[in-house]
Design a protein around this motif. Structure first.
Motif: not given
Length: 267
Positions: A125-130, A161-167
């Motif tokens: 995931t995008f774990y370096t986002t704020r 595969i690096r994914a953004g927010l999903f349920e």
């Protein structure tokens, strides 16, 4: 058309992998899917030819999967993870990292060594986002470990595969833990995350938090949230990429990159 192994086949990402394999390889592909939970309910994973219940950290479970595939798989999709979340990544202890890696990283490495696998696909995931820095806890370190591992040469080809927010069950777990932690605001050390819960109910605080994630992702990547059909499309893009390294998906936007995300640059 070969064997395909999906670890975590009941999850949203595991299902996306199965659907993508079926779309590209048809009925000829033999899909073996693994899942684990509190008890074996006898479910058969949709789209899989073989469903195996078992703890992937157990060598006996991995041996059974190996035997079913005669030791050879075109792809391994490692779509399972478990670790402490709901607090800032920087607050994670070494013990929490070790416990998270036990499920989220270590078995994937073992599977590559124990079997003949064409391509190992991991999930990040995008774990370096704020927002992720403030709430992803030990999982941040596990995801960094698998991204670094993906970037290194190995026995198999490696992709992520690096994914953004999903349920998903994971995102629901983070929300539940945040609601529990937010009952005592002083325990939320990150000011951004704490601000979402100040003066509101914990339910509204979680809604504020999720809206904050989506806003940040739209600003950084152009779209949010990510839906199951977007995850499937990311797999289809991975199959076409050469060489496949990191396939990023956020909302309907998909793009390729070739380097891991490093926490030290953001903490």
């Amino acid at each position: 058309m070969g064997n395909y192994l999906v670890i975590g086949g009941t999850g949203v990402m595991g299902q996306a992998a199965i659907e993508a394999v079926r779309e590209t390889q048809g009925k000829e592909a033999r899909i073996i899917a693994n899942w684990f939970g509190k008890e074996d309910t006898g479910i058969q994973i949709e789209g899989a030819d073989e469903t195996v219940f078992g703890d992937i950290t157990d060598s006996q479970c991995r041996q059974k999967l190996k035997e079913l595939g005669e030791g050879k798989f075109e792809y391994l999709f490692y779509a399972t993870a478990l670790g402490a979340v709901g607090f800032a990544i920087r607050e994670t202890t070494p013990e929490q990292i070790k416990a998270s890696n036990r499920v989220s990283f270590d078995p994937m490495v073992a599977l590559e060594q124990e079997m003949d696998i064409g391509t190992v696909v991991s999930y990040s995931t995008f774990y370096t986002t704020r927002h992720q820095l403030g709430s992803y806890g030990a999982m941040g370190y596990s995801k960094e470990a698998l991204e670094k591992w993906t970037f290194e040469p190995g026995k198999s080809k490696r992709a992520c595969i690096r994914a953004g927010l999903f349920e998903s069950s994971s995102s629901r777990g983070i929300k539940l833990l945040l609601r529990k932690t937010a009952k005592d605001l002083s325990s939320l050390k990150d000011p951004l995350i704490r601000g979402y819960f100040e003066g509101v109910s914990t339910k509204d605080g979680v809604d504020n938090y999720l809206n904050g994630i989506m806003q940040e992702e739209r600003e950084l990547f152009g779209d949010s949230p990510t839906r199951p059909e977007n995850l499937k499309q990311a797999h289809l893009e991975l199959f076409k990429a050469s060489p496949p390294v990191f396939v990023n998906v956020c909302g309907a936007k998909i793009w390729l990159t070739h380097e891991p995300l490093l926490l030290q640059k953001h903490m």
